[in-house]
Design a protein around this motif. Structure first.
Motif, PDB file in Angstrom:
ATOM      1  N   LYS A 195      31.729 -19.680 -26.154  1.00 13.83           N
ATOM      2  CA  LYS A 195      31.967 -18.232 -26.019  1.00 13.83           C
ATOM      3  C   LYS A 195      32.128 -17.814 -24.562  1.00 13.83           C
ATOM      4  CE  LYS A 195      27.155 -16.771 -26.289  1.00 13.83           C
ATOM      5  NZ  LYS A 195      26.223 -15.831 -26.867  1.00 13.83           N
ATOM      6  N   GLU A 196      31.541 -18.587 -23.639  1.00 17.09           N
ATOM      7  CA  GLU A 196      31.644 -18.260 -22.210  1.00 17.09           C
ATOM      8  C   GLU A 196      33.079 -18.390 -21.707  1.00 17.09           C
ATOM      9  OE1 GLU A 196      29.483 -20.362 -23.552  1.00 17.09           O
ATOM     10  OE2 GLU A 196      27.508 -19.472 -23.186  1.00 17.09           O
TER      11      GLU A 196
ATOM     12  N   GLY B 207      16.483 -22.551 -26.440  1.00 18.40           N
ATOM     13  CA  GLY B 207      16.238 -21.222 -25.895  1.00 18.40           C
ATOM     14  C   GLY B 207      16.533 -21.142 -24.418  1.00 18.40           C
TER      15      GLY B 207
ATOM     16  N   ALA C 152      24.730 -22.865 -22.579  1.00 17.68           N
ATOM     17  CA  ALA C 152      24.548 -23.934 -23.577  1.00 17.68           C
ATOM     18  C   ALA C 152      24.212 -23.385 -24.961  1.00 17.68           C
ATOM     19  CB  ALA C 152      23.445 -24.893 -23.108  1.00 17.68           C
ATOM     20  N   GLY C 153      24.392 -22.085 -25.139  1.00 10.06           N
ATOM     21  CA  GLY C 153      24.068 -21.480 -26.444  1.00 10.06           C
ATOM     22  C   GLY C 153      25.082 -21.882 -27.506  1.00 10.06           C
ATOM     23  N   SER C 154      24.776 -21.555 -28.756  1.00  7.40           N
ATOM     24  CA  SER C 154      25.695 -21.962 -29.818  1.00  7.40           C
ATOM     25  C   SER C 154      26.718 -20.876 -30.154  1.00  7.40           C
ATOM     26  CB  SER C 154      24.919 -22.382 -31.064  1.00  7.40           C
ATOM     27  OG  SER C 154      23.834 -21.517 -31.261  1.00  7.40           O
TER      28      SER C 154
ATOM     29  N   ARG D  74      19.440 -27.081 -28.085  1.00  5.64           N
ATOM     30  CA  ARG D  74      19.441 -25.637 -27.872  1.00  5.64           C
ATOM     31  C   ARG D  74      18.053 -25.096 -28.186  1.00  5.64           C
ATOM     32  NH1 ARG D  74      19.327 -20.894 -29.629  1.00  5.64           N
ATOM     33  NH2 ARG D  74      20.783 -19.255 -29.032  1.00  5.64           N
TER      34      ARG D  74
ATOM     35  N   GLN E 271      21.720 -29.328 -21.264  1.00  4.57           N
ATOM     36  CA  GLN E 271      20.526 -28.983 -22.048  1.00  4.57           C
ATOM     37  C   GLN E 271      20.684 -29.768 -23.365  1.00  4.57           C
ATOM     38  OE1 GLN E 271      20.310 -24.952 -23.592  1.00  4.57           O
ATOM     39  NE2 GLN E 271      18.104 -25.060 -23.867  1.00  4.57           N
TER      40      GLN E 271
ATOM     41  N   THR F   5      26.754 -18.441 -32.326  1.00  3.93           N
ATOM     42  CA  THR F   5      27.035 -18.317 -33.765  1.00  3.93           C
ATOM     43  C   THR F   5      27.602 -16.946 -34.117  1.00  3.93           C
ATOM     44  OG1 THR F   5      24.681 -17.887 -33.993  1.00  3.93           O
ATOM     45  CG2 THR F   5      25.429 -20.029 -34.707  1.00  3.93           C
ATOM     46  N   ARG F   6      27.194 -15.907 -33.386  1.00  2.00           N
ATOM     47  CA  ARG F   6      27.683 -14.566 -33.716  1.00  2.00           C
ATOM     48  C   ARG F   6      29.173 -14.399 -33.395  1.00  2.00           C
ATOM     49  NH1 ARG F   6      24.098 -11.238 -30.184  1.00  2.00           N
ATOM     50  NH2 ARG F   6      24.067 -13.214 -29.067  1.00  2.00           N
TER      51      ARG F   6
HETATM   52  P1  UTP Z   1      22.353 -15.947 -26.678  1.00  2.32           P
HETATM   53  O1  UTP Z   1      21.006 -15.361 -26.827  1.00  2.32           O
HETATM   54  O2  UTP Z   1      23.498 -15.013 -26.815  1.00  2.32           O
HETATM   55  O3  UTP Z   1      22.456 -17.166 -27.719  1.00  2.32           O
HETATM   56  O4  UTP Z   1      22.413 -16.673 -25.283  1.00  2.32           O
HETATM   57  P2  UTP Z   1      23.716 -17.987 -28.204  1.00  2.32           P
HETATM   58  O5  UTP Z   1      23.254 -19.234 -28.863  1.00  2.32           O
HETATM   59  O6  UTP Z   1      24.671 -18.229 -27.071  1.00  2.32           O
HETATM   60  O7  UTP Z   1      24.463 -17.034 -29.256  1.00  2.32           O
HETATM   61  P3  UTP Z   1      24.090 -16.724 -30.794  1.00  2.32           P
HETATM   62  O8  UTP Z   1      22.783 -15.985 -30.762  1.00  2.32           O
HETATM   63  O9  UTP Z   1      24.033 -18.039 -31.535  1.00  2.32           O
HETATM   64  O10 UTP Z   1      25.247 -15.864 -31.255  1.00  2.32           O
HETATM   65  C1  UTP Z   1      22.508 -15.960 -24.041  1.00  2.32           C
HETATM   66  C2  UTP Z   1      23.001 -16.927 -22.961  1.00  2.32           C
HETATM   67  O11 UTP Z   1      22.059 -17.991 -22.803  1.00  2.32           O
HETATM   68  C3  UTP Z   1      22.665 -19.256 -23.041  1.00  2.32           C
HETATM   69  C4  UTP Z   1      23.947 -18.945 -23.830  1.00  2.32           C
HETATM   70  O12 UTP Z   1      24.953 -19.908 -23.603  1.00  2.32           O
HETATM   71  C5  UTP Z   1      24.339 -17.565 -23.314  1.00  2.32           C
HETATM   72  O13 UTP Z   1      25.144 -17.662 -22.142  1.00  2.32           O
HETATM   73  N1  UTP Z   1      21.710 -20.145 -23.768  1.00  2.32           N
HETATM   74  C6  UTP Z   1      21.040 -19.685 -24.865  1.00  2.32           C
HETATM   75  C7  UTP Z   1      21.532 -21.442 -23.328  1.00  2.32           C
HETATM   76  O14 UTP Z   1      22.126 -21.859 -22.310  1.00  2.32           O
HETATM   77  N2  UTP Z   1      20.674 -22.244 -24.010  1.00  2.32           N
HETATM   78  C8  UTP Z   1      19.979 -21.829 -25.102  1.00  2.32           C
HETATM   79  O15 UTP Z   1      19.195 -22.641 -25.679  1.00  2.32           O
HETATM   80  C9  UTP Z   1      20.171 -20.508 -25.531  1.00  2.32           C
END
Ligand code: UTP
Length: 247
Positions: A24-25, A85, A9-11, A83, A80, A13-14
């Motif tokens: 990205k997954e 963490g 559920a991450g964003s 976002r 989730q 951004t990188r």
């Molecule tokens: P990352 O730390 O790489 O964060 O998450 P991110 O948001 O995906 O990427 P950036 O930092 O913005 O580039 C590691 C894993 O944890 C998940 C992400 O989807 C990834 O698989 N994650 C992270 C969540 O599910 N929820 C969150 O709130 C944060």
């Protein structure tokens, strides 16, 4: 039976601007999405019931993976809402987890795919409350870094600066937990960027005197967080084509 949990559920951004259009997954490593490699590794370890944590906008992941039938697993999608963490992502799935469960990040590529089998039996044999798969990392500022005594983790610091890192051993994004982690997450204070970090929850368990251990993982681990990581994972995959053979 041990269940699986894949935070996705991450964003990302990188990995923008690609991640404006695609989670990205779902970016490919070889002929498969990176998260598909994780699902296959869980299946290989007989983890057949898997919860995938997605954000409200990530319909692409369920469109791609579907029910899981194609992979011989049963997938459940958990949302989730914000976002907040990784620890918060894990907590979002509490209602679908019973007791012991394995967490593998949905954006991490591993080889061999058998990496989970040994870790799960190690956790059971040791009767641990939490077991972390760790690797020697190049960049401590990207990982939860551990201090250890024997196979016990005595401290863990989320993304420390190099001068504050207690070792070079960092979390590889693979964890086995008992359900007590949920209580630890609820008692975790927000850290860097106001988010709830899993290493901080693990630290709560350590402070509670729970048995938290680690195992160094053999093989390849690439955290696909940046375009360069994605290229590295694909380079590795195509240079070692036989890696699609799970063992
Ligand atoms: P990352 O730390 O790489 O964060 O998450 P991110 O948001 O995906 O990427 P950036 O930092 O913005 O580039 C590691 C894993 O944890 C998940 C992400 O989807 C990834 O698989 N994650 C992270 C969540 O599910 N929820 C969150 O709130 C944060």
């Amino acid at each position: 039976m041990i269940k699986g949990l894949i935070p996705a559920a991450g964003s990302g951004t990188r990995l923008g601007p690609f991640t404006n259009a695609i989670p990205k997954e779902l970016l490919p490593v070889g002929e498969k999405a990176v998260i598909e490699h994780v699902v296959e590794a869980m299946k290989l370890a007989e983890v057949d019931e898997i919860a995938i944590v997605v954000s409200p906008h990530k319909h692409g992941i369920s469109d791609y993976l579907g029910s899981g039938k194609r992979f011989g697993v049963k997938l459940t999608y958990v949302v989730q809402d914000e976002r907040l963490g990784l620890a918060n992502a894990v907590l979002s799935a509490e209602h679908v987890i019973d007791d012991r469960f394995v967490v593998v990040l949905g954006d991490n590529f591993f080889f061999p795919k058998s990496f989970l089998i040994d870790l799960i039996s190690y956790h059971s044999n040791e009767n641990a409350e939490a077991t972390l798969g760790v690797i020697e990392v190049e960049d401590v500022t990207r990982h939860g870094i551990i201090r250890s005594k024997g196979n016990y983790i005595t401290d863990i610091i989320e993304k420390p600066s190099p001068d504050l890192a207690p070792s070079k051993l960092g979390s590889a994004g693979i964890y086995i937990f008992e359900a007590s982690i949920f209580d630890a997450i609820r008692r975790t204070k927000p850290g860097i960027k106001g988010e709830f970090h899993l290493p901080d929850s693990i630290k709560v368990m350590i402070d509670d005197k729970k048995k938290v251990i680690y195992k160094i993982l053999d093989g390849i681990h690439i955290d696909v967080g940046t375009p360069m990581d994605l290229m590295k994972a694909n380079n590795w995959y195509y240079m070692n084509k036989q890696c699609d053979n799970p063992l």
